[in-house]
Motif scaffolding. Sequence first.
Motif, short mmCIF file in Angstrom:
data_model
loop_
_atom_site.label_atom_id
_atom_site.label_comp_id
_atom_site.label_asym_id
_atom_site.label_seq_id
_atom_site.Cartn_x
_atom_site.Cartn_y
_atom_site.Cartn_z
N ILE A 1 0.72 -1.16 0.02
CA ILE A 1 0.14 0.03 0.05
C ILE A 1 0.97 1.01 0.08
O ILE A 1 1.89 1.38 1.05
N VAL A 2 0.76 2.14 -1.05
CA VAL A 2 1.81 3.01 -1.28
C VAL A 2 0.87 4.61 -1.08
O VAL A 2 -0.16 4.61 -1.16
N ALA A 3 1.49 5.38 -0.26
CA ALA A 3 1.04 6.64 0.28
C ALA A 3 1.06 7.78 -1.03
O ALA A 3 1.52 7.70 -2.12
N GLY A 4 0.00 8.71 -1.17
CA GLY A 4 -0.36 9.70 -1.85
C GLY A 4 0.48 10.79 -1.46
O GLY A 4 1.14 10.85 -0.29
N PRO A 5 0.56 11.99 -2.26
CA PRO A 5 1.21 13.13 -1.81
C PRO A 5 1.17 13.60 -0.38
O PRO A 5 1.60 14.24 0.26
N ARG A 6 -0.48 13.84 0.01
CA ARG A 6 -0.77 14.19 1.14
C ARG A 6 -0.57 13.64 2.30
O ARG A 6 -0.18 13.88 3.51
N VAL B 1 7.93 4.95 2.99
CA VAL B 1 8.60 4.16 1.86
C VAL B 1 7.60 4.28 0.70
O VAL B 1 6.42 4.08 0.74
N TRP B 2 8.17 4.76 -0.46
CA TRP B 2 7.21 5.17 -1.71
C TRP B 2 7.70 4.03 -2.74
O TRP B 2 9.02 4.17 -3.09
#
Length: 298
Positions: free
Chosen positions: A249-254, A267-268
Motif C-alpha cells: 500500500i503506497v502513500a499519496g502526496p498528502r 517508503v514509496w
Amino acid sequence: MKNKSILTALALGALCGVATQGASGAASSGADTLIVAGQVMGLMPVTENIIAQPSDTVLLAADTVAVDTVAVDSVAALDPTVQRVMARINSSEHAAEYRAGIIPHIARHSADYAWRLLDNGSEGFLMVDKGAMTVTLFDRYGAVQKRFPIACARNYGDKRRSGDNRTPEGFFSVQGVYNSTGWLYHGAPHQFGPRFIRIKTPVTMSVGIHGTAAPGSIGGRRSHGCIRTLNKNILELAPLVKAGMPVIIVAGPRDVQVNRSEGRSTVWVPSTPTSAKPDGSSAKKTGIKKTGARKARR
C-alpha cells in the motif's frame, strides 16, 4: 583506478542485463530500509469473525498495461542493494519477464520490497496506490493482470491505531478472502459488498479490500480505513487472490505530508513505470529508464 573500474563494470553489467553477482544469498535491507513494519507472509485464513471497518470500495474496469523492458541506470546500479536485485533478476530463467514488469522500478525505490517480492512464492501480488486511487493485481513477474479504481480512508497519513480512519501504508500480506454478502456494519447490510480481502497489518486486522453499497464513493477519500471497489470488480479480483499474497500500500502526496508532519518517514514505490512520486517527479527521473530489448541484452 582499479576500484573505479570495478564499479564501472558492475554498473554496465546491471544496465545491460548481465548478471554481475550470484543469484543466491539472503535479501539485504541495504540503503532502502523498510520504515513500516509488518511483512506477514504465508498466513493462512482464519475462521473467526472479522472486526471489519466501515463500508467502502469501487474499482474501475480491468486494464492491462504493456511495460517496456527496463534497465537501472548507472547511478542506481552503483547502489549495492539494487545491484543484487538486478543480478538476481538477470540470472533468472524468467529474466525477460521480470525486466518487463514493475519489480525493477520498485527496486530503484526500495530494494527491500523488491527482494520480498522475488522471495515470495505467490502467483502474484497486490498494490494499492493511495495517490492514483487504484488497486492493481500483478503476476509474480510484475506484469499487470487487473487494475481497478478505489476509494480509501478519509483521513490522510499512515494508519497508527485502530479507529483513526486511515488506510495503512507498507508491505503486508493477505490474511484471507471471505464471502461478506451477509455482513452488517452498524446494522446496515451490504456495506462490504460480496467479498472481503482481509489484509494482515501490525496495527489491525480490520482493514481489507472489499465491495461497497456506495459506488459513488469510488475515487474519493471516503472510507474509515478500508479500500473500496465496485462489487463487480471485487468479484473479478477475489478469485485471483490467495492467503499469503503480498500487498503493498503506497502513500499519496498528502499522506506523505501528514507523515512528515508527524515525524514519520514514508517508503514509496511506483505502481506504474511513470508513477509520479509524492514530490511530483516521475520514476523515470529517479533512475529507471525505458530501453529496447536489443539494448537490454548488449
